[in-house]
Design a protein around this motif. Sequence first.
Motif, PDB file in Angstrom:
ATOM      1  N   LEU A 137      -0.696  25.368  10.263  1.00 49.39           N
ATOM      2  CA  LEU A 137      -1.638  25.019   9.557  1.00 49.39           C
ATOM      3  C   LEU A 137      -1.094  24.097   8.492  1.00 49.39           C
ATOM      4  O   LEU A 137      -0.310  24.615   7.644  1.00 49.39           O
ATOM      5  CB  LEU A 137      -2.743  26.047   9.057  1.00 49.39           C
ATOM      6  N   VAL A 138      -1.773  22.765   8.291  1.00 51.23           N
ATOM      7  CA  VAL A 138      -1.159  22.122   7.097  1.00 51.23           C
ATOM      8  C   VAL A 138      -2.183  21.580   6.385  1.00 51.23           C
ATOM      9  O   VAL A 138      -3.313  20.967   6.919  1.00 51.23           O
ATOM     10  CB  VAL A 138      -0.576  20.608   7.645  1.00 51.23           C
ATOM     11  N   LEU A 139      -2.404  21.712   5.135  1.00 53.55           N
ATOM     12  CA  LEU A 139      -3.302  21.314   3.990  1.00 53.55           C
ATOM     13  C   LEU A 139      -2.603  20.270   3.286  1.00 53.55           C
ATOM     14  O   LEU A 139      -1.454  20.513   2.833  1.00 53.55           O
ATOM     15  CB  LEU A 139      -3.816  22.453   3.238  1.00 53.55           C
ATOM     16  N   ALA A 197      -3.688  19.385  18.792  1.00 54.14           N
ATOM     17  CA  ALA A 197      -3.905  19.379  17.420  1.00 54.14           C
ATOM     18  C   ALA A 197      -5.397  19.052  16.937  1.00 54.14           C
ATOM     19  O   ALA A 197      -5.898  18.116  17.773  1.00 54.14           O
ATOM     20  CB  ALA A 197      -3.140  18.467  16.744  1.00 54.14           C
ATOM     21  N   LEU A 198      -5.875  19.862  16.083  1.00 47.58           N
ATOM     22  CA  LEU A 198      -7.392  19.570  15.567  1.00 47.58           C
ATOM     23  C   LEU A 198      -7.127  19.218  14.132  1.00 47.58           C
ATOM     24  O   LEU A 198      -6.552  19.911  13.431  1.00 47.58           O
ATOM     25  CB  LEU A 198      -8.349  20.622  15.772  1.00 47.58           C
ATOM     26  N   SER A 199      -7.833  18.055  13.776  1.00 47.51           N
ATOM     27  CA  SER A 199      -7.672  17.604  12.458  1.00 47.51           C
ATOM     28  C   SER A 199      -9.029  17.122  11.906  1.00 47.51           C
ATOM     29  O   SER A 199      -9.982  16.697  12.509  1.00 47.51           O
ATOM     30  CB  SER A 199      -6.665  16.469  12.081  1.00 47.51           C
ATOM     31  N   PHE A 200      -9.129  17.428  10.407  1.00 48.42           N
ATOM     32  CA  PHE A 200     -10.361  17.037   9.571  1.00 48.42           C
ATOM     33  C   PHE A 200      -9.751  16.071   8.396  1.00 48.42           C
ATOM     34  O   PHE A 200      -8.970  16.582   7.541  1.00 48.42           O
ATOM     35  CB  PHE A 200     -11.251  18.050   9.306  1.00 48.42           C
ATOM     36  N   ALA A 201     -10.213  15.213   7.904  1.00 48.71           N
ATOM     37  CA  ALA A 201      -9.812  14.397   6.952  1.00 48.71           C
ATOM     38  C   ALA A 201     -11.320  13.637   6.184  1.00 48.71           C
ATOM     39  O   ALA A 201     -12.164  13.439   6.943  1.00 48.71           O
ATOM     40  CB  ALA A 201      -9.022  12.969   7.598  1.00 48.71           C
ATOM     41  N   ASN A 202     -10.865  13.867   4.933  1.00 43.03           N
ATOM     42  CA  ASN A 202     -12.174  13.484   4.055  1.00 43.03           C
ATOM     43  C   ASN A 202     -11.705  12.414   2.902  1.00 43.03           C
ATOM     44  O   ASN A 202     -10.752  12.810   2.234  1.00 43.03           O
ATOM     45  CB  ASN A 202     -12.860  14.726   3.294  1.00 43.03           C
ATOM     46  N   ARG A 203     -12.224  11.469   2.768  1.00 44.53           N
ATOM     47  CA  ARG A 203     -11.933  10.562   1.722  1.00 44.53           C
ATOM     48  C   ARG A 203     -13.007  10.821   0.478  1.00 44.53           C
ATOM     49  O   ARG A 203     -14.325  10.736   0.364  1.00 44.53           O
ATOM     50  CB  ARG A 203     -12.483   9.209   2.240  1.00 44.53           C
ATOM     51  N   LEU A 204     -12.460  11.482  -0.395  1.00 47.82           N
ATOM     52  CA  LEU A 204     -13.141  11.877  -1.589  1.00 47.82           C
ATOM     53  C   LEU A 204     -13.801  10.691  -2.636  1.00 47.82           C
ATOM     54  O   LEU A 204     -14.795  10.785  -3.056  1.00 47.82           O
ATOM     55  CB  LEU A 204     -12.226  12.929  -2.512  1.00 47.82           C
ATOM     56  N   GLU A 244       0.760  -1.365  -0.094  1.00 42.67           N
ATOM     57  CA  GLU A 244       0.001  -0.048  -0.115  1.00 42.67           C
ATOM     58  C   GLU A 244       0.920   1.224  -0.052  1.00 42.67           C
ATOM     59  O   GLU A 244       1.832   1.276   0.640  1.00 42.67           O
ATOM     60  CB  GLU A 244      -0.839  -0.020   1.241  1.00 42.67           C
ATOM     61  N   TYR A 245       0.568   2.295  -0.703  1.00 39.84           N
ATOM     62  CA  TYR A 245       1.204   3.253  -0.862  1.00 39.84           C
ATOM     63  C   TYR A 245       0.509   4.536  -1.059  1.00 39.84           C
ATOM     64  O   TYR A 245      -0.807   4.480  -1.322  1.00 39.84           O
ATOM     65  CB  TYR A 245       2.443   3.206  -2.029  1.00 39.84           C
ATOM     66  N   GLU A 246       1.057   5.814  -0.703  1.00 41.30           N
ATOM     67  CA  GLU A 246       0.311   6.968  -0.860  1.00 41.30           C
ATOM     68  C   GLU A 246       1.055   8.217  -1.426  1.00 41.30           C
ATOM     69  O   GLU A 246       2.420   8.256  -0.979  1.00 41.30           O
ATOM     70  CB  GLU A 246      -0.111   7.566   0.684  1.00 41.30           C
ATOM     71  N   LEU A 247       0.967   8.922  -2.304  1.00 44.87           N
ATOM     72  CA  LEU A 247       1.581   9.892  -3.004  1.00 44.87           C
ATOM     73  C   LEU A 247       0.781  11.075  -2.491  1.00 44.87           C
ATOM     74  O   LEU A 247      -0.496  11.347  -2.772  1.00 44.87           O
ATOM     75  CB  LEU A 247       1.421   9.753  -4.551  1.00 44.87           C
ATOM     76  N   GLY A 248       1.602  11.962  -1.693  1.00 42.87           N
ATOM     77  CA  GLY A 248       0.894  13.258  -1.186  1.00 42.87           C
ATOM     78  C   GLY A 248       1.537  14.509  -1.613  1.00 42.87           C
ATOM     79  O   GLY A 248       2.719  14.574  -1.901  1.00 42.87           O
ATOM     80  N   LEU A 249       0.787  15.639  -1.296  1.00 48.48           N
ATOM     81  CA  LEU A 249       1.160  16.891  -1.539  1.00 48.48           C
ATOM     82  C   LEU A 249       0.722  17.743  -0.112  1.00 48.48           C
ATOM     83  O   LEU A 249      -0.520  17.947  -0.037  1.00 48.48           O
ATOM     84  CB  LEU A 249       0.865  17.516  -2.757  1.00 48.48           C
ATOM     85  N   SER A 250       1.597  18.435   0.596  1.00 48.24           N
ATOM     86  CA  SER A 250       1.265  19.159   1.558  1.00 48.24           C
ATOM     87  C   SER A 250       1.846  20.467   1.723  1.00 48.24           C
ATOM     88  O   SER A 250       2.675  20.594   1.192  1.00 48.24           O
ATOM     89  CB  SER A 250       1.523  18.536   2.932  1.00 48.24           C
ATOM     90  N   VAL A 251       1.000  21.524   2.204  1.00 47.63           N
ATOM     91  CA  VAL A 251       1.486  22.827   2.294  1.00 47.63           C
ATOM     92  C   VAL A 251       1.339  23.187   3.877  1.00 47.63           C
ATOM     93  O   VAL A 251       0.274  23.150   4.544  1.00 47.63           O
ATOM     94  CB  VAL A 251       0.595  23.889   1.502  1.00 47.63           C
ATOM     95  N   LEU A 294      -4.531  21.475  12.297  1.00 47.36           N
ATOM     96  CA  LEU A 294      -4.310  22.722  13.112  1.00 47.36           C
ATOM     97  C   LEU A 294      -3.574  22.314  14.354  1.00 47.36           C
ATOM     98  O   LEU A 294      -4.198  21.647  15.015  1.00 47.36           O
ATOM     99  CB  LEU A 294      -5.615  23.763  13.234  1.00 47.36           C
ATOM    100  N   GLN A 295      -2.361  22.977  14.298  1.00 46.46           N
ATOM    101  CA  GLN A 295      -1.630  22.460  15.634  1.00 46.46           C
ATOM    102  C   GLN A 295      -0.924  23.431  16.335  1.00 46.46           C
ATOM    103  O   GLN A 295      -0.483  24.581  15.706  1.00 46.46           O
ATOM    104  CB  GLN A 295      -0.608  21.480  14.843  1.00 46.46           C
ATOM    105  N   ARG A 296      -0.745  23.255  17.604  1.00 48.12           N
ATOM    106  CA  ARG A 296      -0.084  24.177  18.575  1.00 48.12           C
ATOM    107  C   ARG A 296       1.004  23.512  19.249  1.00 48.12           C
ATOM    108  O   ARG A 296       0.542  22.654  19.976  1.00 48.12           O
ATOM    109  CB  ARG A 296      -0.993  25.194  19.597  1.00 48.12           C
ATOM    110  N   ARG A 297       2.147  23.847  19.231  1.00 48.99           N
ATOM    111  CA  ARG A 297       3.249  23.274  19.910  1.00 48.99           C
ATOM    112  C   ARG A 297       3.878  24.371  20.996  1.00 48.99           C
ATOM    113  O   ARG A 297       4.042  25.520  20.703  1.00 48.99           O
ATOM    114  CB  ARG A 297       4.405  22.696  19.215  1.00 48.99           C
TER     115      ARG A 297
END
Length: 456
Positions: free
Chosen positions: A448-450, A412-419, A39-46, A429-432
């Motif tokens: 913030l990470v998208l 951290a607060l996260s929202f994930a959606n499977r399109l 299993e693999y995942e190709l990703g792009l994050s900002v 959204l994360q605070r350290r």
Amino acid sequence: MRTPPDSTASRCNSRLSRSLLALAVLLILPATAATADLEYELGLSVLRSDNIDLAPTDGISETVVSPSVRFTFDQRGSRVSTTARGSVAYLDYASNAFDNDVRGELAGELTWSVVPKRIDFVVNDYLNRQPVSILTSFNPGNQQQVNVFIAGPTFHARTHNGFRGQLDLRYANSYAETSDSFNGNHYNAAARVLRDTSANQSVSLNVESTHSAYQDDANDYTRNDAYIGYSLMLASLDVTATVGYSQLQFDDARKSRTEPLGRASVNWTASARSRVVVVVRQGFSNAVQDVINRTTDLDGSIINELTSNDVLVGPGAFRQQEVYVAYHFDTERTAFHFQPYYQRSRAIGDFLPGSIDPADPDLDALANRENHGALFAVDYRVSPRSTLSFLLAHDVNRIGDVGRTDRSYIAALSFANRLSRNWSWRADLQRRQRDSSATGASYDENALVLSIAYLR
């Protein structure tokens, strides 16, 4: 601009070449097997951070664009068994706060049955990121790739009275991108006598010796272990335990040291919805073992956000006690995870009062540490394709010989959606925050990470 001294290209080559070779062995050898799961995942994050350098004041705001590849591989065959998980990411710093970078992580283990039931060959590789200095925040300028490669044969013998004999011969290489004192070769030989006392229970008598030869031979030593092992495997419970004694013999004039050895792990599936994992260790350890433990403990738990990147990368041996506990509970819509932990390390060397410079302490002095904390995480399935997650973690790290205490927090607060079957997106959204007793060592960061990913 704050940049590491060497070029991106040279760093990429030195960091990943050893692990890419190991990965090729892990994946190519079992390629002829009939069944394999990849299993693999190709990703792009900002990522947008208001303090990318984790500075106490006047932090640098930065945007980081990162394409990445993540994978898991599992194969169980009659001759070859392999499990591997890893990732490679390229980090592009838009405002050039740091040099563009490549980061990799890998935990790979392969067992090849060269002669069935007689000779196996083992290849393991563990790659992760660790700090150059544990006294500095874990910012991009204070990170290095650390790799441990292990390979060697196992010889099996079976007697008519139910006893089994086993001889393990292992070579290991430890490599750090910056901390050269960690670089070395390690040679291990272990003789074992095992007996199955029932269909799911076994005991063993083990004697092993490991010689560690570092770049500076003044740090070389031999560790000798003798211990009894126990293993129990039931439908809902796995237990392993070892009890014995260890001795350290230094190549220089230092006196040899002895220490009780104890290890235990429990994996209990209490019900269809809940699972408990407990790991306990006591005895001698070193940075090589710490790198392996941080990579493999508790199935790569999310606690790595706080505690996997604090290895004291160097050649020294130390006494260590560890306890990790993880509790997982799942319902149809909600998943809970709670994990407390404790670790205490003590240097082998003796230090006179007032002999330690807090601004530039010896590595052995930094080994006197105590670390504890806990993490709580919850996932809530808003819909069959959408999940809302919350994470809260707290960690306390005390370095006794320099009189320093760091208290770290993550929320951290996260929202994930499977399109679709193959596409998903995520927002984090994360605070350290770290509050330190040392001047200039505290910081806070909001990020913030998208990200979007193709999964296969």
